[in-house]
Design an enzyme around this catalytic site. Structure first.
Site, mmCIF file in Angstrom:
data_model
loop_
_atom_site.group_PDB
_atom_site.id
_atom_site.type_symbol
_atom_site.label_atom_id
_atom_site.label_comp_id
_atom_site.label_asym_id
_atom_site.label_seq_id
_atom_site.Cartn_x
_atom_site.Cartn_y
_atom_site.Cartn_z
ATOM 1 C CG ASP A 149 4.246 7.277 3.280
ATOM 2 O OD1 ASP A 149 3.437 6.608 3.965
ATOM 3 O OD2 ASP A 149 4.283 7.228 2.043
ATOM 4 C CG ASP B 46 3.069 4.120 7.672
ATOM 5 O OD1 ASP B 46 2.185 3.245 7.735
ATOM 6 O OD2 ASP B 46 3.396 4.696 6.620
ATOM 7 C CG ASP C 194 5.922 2.403 2.192
ATOM 8 O OD1 ASP C 194 5.444 1.456 2.805
ATOM 9 O OD2 ASP C 194 5.881 3.588 2.566
HETATM 10 P P1 ATP Z 1 2.688 1.798 -0.902
HETATM 11 O O1 ATP Z 1 2.410 1.356 0.496
HETATM 12 O O2 ATP Z 1 3.168 0.730 -1.771
HETATM 13 O O3 ATP Z 1 3.478 3.035 -0.994
HETATM 14 P P2 ATP Z 1 0.529 3.386 -1.135
HETATM 15 O O4 ATP Z 1 1.012 4.005 0.104
HETATM 16 O O5 ATP Z 1 0.518 4.164 -2.369
HETATM 17 O O6 ATP Z 1 1.282 2.074 -1.441
HETATM 18 P P3 ATP Z 1 -2.068 3.788 -0.469
HETATM 19 O O7 ATP Z 1 -1.748 5.196 -0.767
HETATM 20 O O8 ATP Z 1 -2.518 3.382 0.869
HETATM 21 O O9 ATP Z 1 -0.878 2.856 -0.825
HETATM 22 O O10 ATP Z 1 -3.089 3.343 -1.547
HETATM 23 C C1 ATP Z 1 -3.728 2.100 -1.469
HETATM 24 C C2 ATP Z 1 -4.843 2.032 -2.486
HETATM 25 O O11 ATP Z 1 -5.776 3.080 -2.242
HETATM 26 C C3 ATP Z 1 -4.410 2.227 -3.927
HETATM 27 O O12 ATP Z 1 -4.088 1.005 -4.538
HETATM 28 C C4 ATP Z 1 -5.627 2.843 -4.567
HETATM 29 O O13 ATP Z 1 -6.498 1.855 -4.988
HETATM 30 C C5 ATP Z 1 -6.254 3.620 -3.437
HETATM 31 N N1 ATP Z 1 -5.878 5.034 -3.479
HETATM 32 C C6 ATP Z 1 -4.659 5.551 -3.420
HETATM 33 N N2 ATP Z 1 -4.693 6.891 -3.460
HETATM 34 C C7 ATP Z 1 -5.985 7.239 -3.539
HETATM 35 C C8 ATP Z 1 -6.689 8.478 -3.587
HETATM 36 N N3 ATP Z 1 -6.046 9.636 -3.576
HETATM 37 N N4 ATP Z 1 -8.010 8.434 -3.663
HETATM 38 C C9 ATP Z 1 -8.662 7.272 -3.645
HETATM 39 N N5 ATP Z 1 -8.072 6.080 -3.604
HETATM 40 C C10 ATP Z 1 -6.746 6.048 -3.548
#
Ligand code: ATP
Length: 898
Positions: free
Chosen positions: A632, A636, A331
């Site tokens: 996480d 997943d 991630d």
């Molecule tokens: P990684 O897999 O690299 O850890 P991540 O788990 O942070 O990334 P997500 O949390 O799925 O990825 O977020 C993907 C996208 O969703 C982000 O790029 C953002 O645009 C949007 N996003 C993330 N958190 C929020 C939130 N709390 N509210 C709304 N949109 C969100």
């Protein structure tokens, strides 16, 4: 607190339950009340599995074919009038059982310590403050805060439930998630139908909620089912299976040798009892009884070392699989980066680009555009955007307290950073939330990558949306924005390694939570974009370089935008020049063949839907790669379970992910995975050292005995001496080889192939050299001493001692395949030093104590001879030193010419 037993928790209004439990729905219990209740109810845990008592551990050491053979031998020697031999056999068996029991106790002890490390944590409210505590501290009346992926820590009645779903297979056998709500349930409803309750040990798979604890410990539903408390046995790891096969093979070989020795001996006219005892002893010494214990200890010690470095092993098999890992799919957020978000750029619908100053979560800083400071107070567009991100938000900011100097995020850092930037623009969450309380919501989930909340005030409604731009912009009314322009700006922000969020709203229509996002397509008003910076973790760049040197390829699998991912992957060295990033749509369009064909060049998988992680794992596995995959979220879990090493995040990881993973890293840090791999490699290497040692020492004794028989000499070793060497001399050191520390070059080698033979070609060469040196030294000495006319008892005792001495030098040889045993710091392995001292002391006893002399057919050796034996015995060390020196030189030359 009054007696509560008559209350049927699911059939009573939640308000009444809160009153009955004398708690506060908002502020929770007070600390003093909590300690009172902890005294009354005890810790919230189930009685642990019964610890195996020491006598049973000891007794279980006797349950092996090896020991049965020895007992038979003891009976036969007793019946034939050799009572002292029978006694020796019994002593040896006893010592063997003692050593075995101590080692097993050690292994068990470390396992217990590790089990404690993976204690369940829960989010609660006490004294009006949110905090995270261990589930064992929960008491009835505690207010639980619930989120998707949590494991429920106690039985509780729901006070709030937003799209909350739970799997309760553990209790009800129903594997599909059930939707939870706060509505009353008839009092005769079965466990599975009590929608307003959540139960200890079950998992939440979606949504958010709040609940009040009604039962803890043995009072919970799971506590009532005693059978559930016995934890499942760990299945055998592949290496354990291979070791077992290797052991079986040795048993067959030892039976063949038994027959050979007995046959030759009888043909030579040696008395039956003598040759029978020697053959039996030899057979016993061939059986690698130390190996299974060594394996258990190796894994347990490996687990302990990994835990010290931040990786908690949940499945033993992971220890060895880690050593063969060739791909790490990681991630991005929080693992490769710090997950310390700071909004640095805001784009307003009119195209204005606003910069935010300041770093971290501290609300100090300002917003400015084209050199002018901006505030929500006098800029309507900015106000709408900042209000939206404050309301459509589940996080909190915590001001520094006491020693602390920094503001802390509580909840999702992405959201906390939004509160910080809102503060900078003069929007204060407290008053805003009071004015616009939340009425409904569609929680964020990483598949949709969006969320929505509905707020009401004086009959008016406001629905606020935020999420990934590609998703959210399609919901916006094209009239409220220049779509191409906004998309291009979002792309530009992403290329600068920023995480981008889009924000939109709609007024005065209700939010239909069930219908999801589809009904809003083309209807929302665009409010702006935000770009968040999340700096890479400092130690990751070095860890990536280490991986590449160790033949391991790191690959980024992110929920973020392709450009953001690629920018960070390039900075960290994960993406090499020419590498590409693929997003979920592109991945979807690829056939299996195309995907496999391009795997070598893809270093970033972006906007990945959790279900796609499974496909990525399988694709790499189809290329014979051993894949570690991090995760996480709830979704997943399948990928974590399918990966060779599923790695769950200790801090942000949900309990569901942890349950599916084979290891959990406590600091969510990529560098920790790399450290765990290094330890995994060490475990495997150390096991190979033990195999080499056991094998070498068994073969040389057989060779010496066979040679003596074939050449017509008397037996150089008495049966009891063979037993002593194999069980006591070797027993004292073998297992301690496992405790060898890192040699420092573990990460400069290629990963071990998954099904590598236990004895590799290189090991076989070492084996031949070690065995032939020992045989020449010992048998040569025996012949010379025989010829010198010394009394036979002395010749035999000296030969017996020489065999022991060569084994002590051989154990030093086995510590490293390349490094010199002389310069190599042996004191680092105190276990081995202790084992050697113990072995020596016992041997001195056998040689110089009169009663031992009688039992072991030994006589005291003159001191001058001891020096000679030491010198001759050390030949195995010198020869191996020369081999190591030549091997090192070859390596250096190879490196020089490369
Ligand atoms: P990684 O897999 O690299 O850890 P991540 O788990 O942070 O990334 P997500 O949390 O799925 O990825 O977020 C993907 C996208 O969703 C982000 O790029 C953002 O645009 C949007 N996003 C993330 N958190 C929020 C939130 N709390 N509210 C709304 N949109 C969100």
């Amino acid at each position: 607190m009054q007696a509560l037993s008559p209350i049927i928790w699911h059939a009573v209004e939640s308000g009444k339950i809160v009153t009955a439990l004398q708690t506060d729905e908002q502020a929770g219990l007070s600390s003093s009340e909590v300690s009172e209740r902890q005294k009354q109810h005890g810790p919230n845990e189930l009685p642990e599995d019964k610890h195996k008592p020491l006598w049973r551990v000891f007794a279980s050491q006797f349950a092996s074919p090896l020991i049965y053979i020895l007992f038979v031998a003891a009976v036969i020697s007793f019946a034939m009038g050799h009572a002292s031999d029978a006694v020796v056999i019994l002593i040896v068996v006893l010592i063997n059982a003692l050593i075995g029991a101590v080692q097993e106790g050690r292994a068990e002890h470390s396992m217990m310590a590790l089990r404690k490390l993976s204690a369940l944590k829960v989010r609660i409210v006490r004294d009006g403050k949110e905090s995270v505590i261990e589930a064992r501290e929960l008491v009835p009346g505690d207010i639980l805060l619930l989120g998707a992926g949590d494991q429920v820590g106690a039985d509780a009645r729901l006070l709030e439930a937003a799209a909350l779903e739970a799997t309760e297979a553990e209790l009800t056998g129903e594997s599909l998630p059930v939707v939870k709500s706060t509505e009353l349930v008839p009092d005769d409803a079965g466990l599975g139908d009590r929608r307003n309750m959540i139960y200890s040990g079950t998992h939440l798979t979606a949504g958010r909620g709040r609940a009040v604890v009604v039962a803890t410990g043995l009072q919970t539903e799971v506590g009532k089912i005693a059978s559930m408390t016995t934890s499942a046995e760990q299945p055998k790891t592949p290496l354990e299976v291979r070791l077992k096969q290797f052991g079986n093979w040795l048993v067959v070989a030892s039976i063949v040798l038994f027959v050979l020795l007995l046959g030759f001996g009888l043909m030579r006219g040696i008395p039956f009892v003598t040759i029978f005892m020697v053959s039996i002893s030899q057979m016993v010494s061939m059986v690698p009884e130390g190996l299974p214990v060594a394996m258990t200890i190796a894994l347990a010690v490996g687990m302990q070392r990994m835990a010290r470095r931040g990786a908690i092993v949940r499945r033993l098999a992971a220890v060895e699989t880690l050593g063969s890992t060739s791909i790490i799919c990681s991630d991005k957020t929080g693992t490769l980066t710090k997950n310390e978000m700071t909004v640095t750029r805001l784009i307003l619908p009119d195209g204005r680009q606003v910069e935010a100053t300041g770093a971290g979560y501290s609300p100090e800083g300002r917003l400015h555009a084209s050199g002018q400071d901006l505030s929500a107070k006098d800029d309507a567009a900015l106000r709408s955007l900042l209000e939206a991100i404050t309301l459509c938000n589940d996080a909190n900011l915590v001001a520094p307290e006491g020693e602390e100097t920094r503001w802390r995020p509580l909840g999702d850092p992405t959201e906390a950073a939004l509160l910080t930037v809102a503060h900078k623009g003069s929007v204060e969450p407290g008053t805003l939330l009071q004015h616009w309380p939340r009425h409904a919501e569609i929680p964020f989930d990483s598949a949709e990558k969006m969320m929505a909340t509905q707020h009401g005030h004086g009959g008016r409604h406001r629905i606020l949306f935020k999420g990934a731009p590609e998703k959210l912009l399609t919901l916006c009314d094209p009239a409220t924005l220049d779509l191409d322009q906004v998309q291009q700006t979002a792309e530009e922000l992403a290329t600068q390694a920023l995480r981008v969020l889009a924000v939109a709203e709609i007024h005065d229509v209700p939010l239909d939570v069930e219908a999801g996002f589809e009904p809003w397509r083309g209807r929302l008003s665009f409010l702006g974009l935000l770009g968040q910076m999340d700096p890479p973790r400092e130690e990751v760049k070095a860890a990536v370089a280490e991986c590449l040197e160790a033949g391991i390829r790191p690959v980024m699998v992110t929920g973020d935008h392709k450009a953001t991912g690629l920018a960070i992957a390039t900075e960290l060295g994960i993406a090499r020049p020419g590498d590409i990033a693929v997003d979920s749509a592109e991945l979807e369009a690829m056939s299996e063949g195309e995907l496999r064909g391009s795997l070598d060049r893809i270093s970033v998988f972006a906007r990945v839907h959790p279900a796609q992680k499974l496909r990525i794992v399988k694709a790499f596995q189809s290329q014979k790669q051993v894949v570690a995959m991090t995760g996480d979220g709830v979704n997943d879990a399948p990928a974590l379970a399918a990966a060779d090493v599923g790695v769950a995040m200790g801090i942000t990881g949900t309990e569901v992910a942890k349950g599916a993973a084979k290891i959990v890293i406590t600091d969510d840090n990529f560098a920790t995975i790399v450290k765990a791999i290094e330890e995994g490699r060490l475990v495997y290497q150390n096991l190979k050292k033990v195999v080499l040692f056991l094998f070498a020492t068994s073969i040389d004794e057989v060779a010496i005995l066979l040679l003596a028989l074939l050449c017509g000499y008397p037996l150089p070793l008495a049966a009891v001496q063979i037993l002593w060497i194999n069980i006591v001399t070797e027993g004292a050191v073998t297992v301690n080889l496992i405790m060898e520390g890192l040699e420092g070059d573990e990460m400069r080698r290629q990963p071990t192939p998954k099904n590598e033979q236990l004895i590799t070609g290189a090991m076989l060469q070492r084996l031949v050299l070690m065995v032939s040196t020992a045989v020449v030294a010992v048998f040569g000495f025996f012949l010379w001493r025989q010829a010198s006319g010394a009394p036979f008892a002395l010749v035999q005792t000296e030969t017996f001692t020489l065999v022991a001495v060569t084994q002590w030098f051989n154990v030093l040889n086995c510590r490293s395949a390349l490094k010199s045993s002389i310069s190599f710091d042996i004191l680092r392995n105190r276990w081995l030093v202790g084992g050697l001292i113990l072995g020596n002391a016992l041997h001195i006893l056998v040689i110089y104590n009169a009663s031992m002399n009688r039992i072991f057919h030994t006589v005291p050796i003159p001191l001058a001879d001891v020096a000679l034996l030491g010198l001759i015995g050390s030949s195995v060390l010198w020869i191996e030193e020369i081999r190591k020196w030549r091997a090192r030189r070859r390596l250096d030359q190879g490196a020089g010419s490369a």
